[in-house]
Design a protein around this motif. Sequence first.
Motif, PDB file in Angstrom:
ATOM      1  N   HIS A  22      41.717  53.357  55.393  1.00 23.77           N
ATOM      2  CA  HIS A  22      41.851  53.906  56.748  1.00 23.77           C
ATOM      3  C   HIS A  22      43.246  53.683  57.304  1.00 23.77           C
ATOM      4  O   HIS A  22      43.719  52.546  57.341  1.00 23.77           O
ATOM      5  CB  HIS A  22      40.856  53.228  57.697  1.00 23.77           C
ATOM      6  N   HIS A  57      42.309  45.720  62.293  1.00 21.26           N
ATOM      7  CA  HIS A  57      42.653  46.906  63.093  1.00 21.26           C
ATOM      8  C   HIS A  57      43.889  46.652  63.942  1.00 21.26           C
ATOM      9  O   HIS A  57      44.087  45.551  64.436  1.00 21.26           O
ATOM     10  CB  HIS A  57      41.478  47.294  64.002  1.00 21.26           C
ATOM     11  N   HIS A  80      39.422  49.102  56.063  1.00 20.27           N
ATOM     12  CA  HIS A  80      39.757  49.524  57.425  1.00 20.27           C
ATOM     13  C   HIS A  80      41.075  48.872  57.831  1.00 20.27           C
ATOM     14  O   HIS A  80      41.520  47.906  57.211  1.00 20.27           O
ATOM     15  CB  HIS A  80      38.659  49.081  58.399  1.00 20.27           C
ATOM     16  N   GLY A  81      41.669  49.378  58.928  1.00 19.04           N
ATOM     17  CA  GLY A  81      42.862  48.738  59.474  1.00 19.04           C
ATOM     18  C   GLY A  81      44.001  48.661  58.475  1.00 19.04           C
ATOM     19  O   GLY A  81      44.674  47.640  58.368  1.00 19.04           O
TER      20      GLY A  81
HETATM   21 ZN   LIG Z   1      38.124  50.891  61.201  1.00 16.91          ZN
END
Ligand SMILES: [Zn+2]
Length: 301
Positions: free
Chosen positions: A239, A183, A217-218
């Motif tokens: 993401h 992230h 993610h990230g």
């Molecule tokens: Zn995330």
Amino acid sequence: MNANINSLRDVLTRLETEGAGLGHFNVSDQVLLKAIIAAAAETKLPVLVGASEGERDFFGAHELAAVVKTSRQQSGLPIFLNADHTHSLDKAVEAANAGFDAITIDFSALPFDENVARTKETVQAIKAINPAILAEGEIGDIGTGSEIKETVRGGKLSTPEEARQFVEATGIDILAPAVGNMHGMLKSMVQGKAKKHLDIERIAQIKRSSEVFLTLHGGSGTDDEHFRRAITAGINIIHINTELRVAWRESLDASLSRDANEVVPYKILRPVVDSVKQVVISRLRLFHRGAVSSGAVGSVA
Ligand SMILES: [Zn+2]
């Protein structure tokens, strides 16, 4: 949900067959949401709108779900909604009741066994409310906060064996592993001077052992070629948050400083919508680059 639009599960299955990834873009406000919907309309590609607990608290979980539902019905576009990084049973139940299509259950900060127990309990609770909701679970360490950071530390990567165990024990539909993603972004990444790199072979191994949809993610600041290879290796959802926030902030600064006497919000905010939209479009096109269309993109009957 509009009967003419496929379910999120159908869309993920189709995109996987085509070799494309579904873009997940976070919103805190109506400006970001307008930008994502405009990008979906322009590209005719499906999008997954995401909101973490902090973002939902600001927008309102039910309010956001109502706006996304109305946009989906009016536009006929495959726009879906995910409750990103949900850290409690109560918040997951709230999102399920509000009508979210997917929930990212995140107990990844807890020891593995506790993560399994809490995730499993939450999956059962949200499926009891709506069996069609897709439940995502997280393992490994990918840091927190989609912000500009001084350092982006490398956390513990997920193994194929723990991925398999976690999926089997919890009943999740989607797994978010730690595969070199993280992230937030470094300043050098915002400037385009540095890129994140992913462990592609590990993604492929985790896909084989877990046999579920995978989320990255990230994604902000990741090398373009690594995105493409990650999708080929088995990533289904990507993401992007920090890149949108950077575009939002920079274009808002520019718009405000253009005319100190301008006070009409929609005149100040329109260029911000457009700047964020361009980032979303570029990411959507990248995630679909080289994909073999089955002719159903847009999926408006
Ligand atoms: Zn995330």
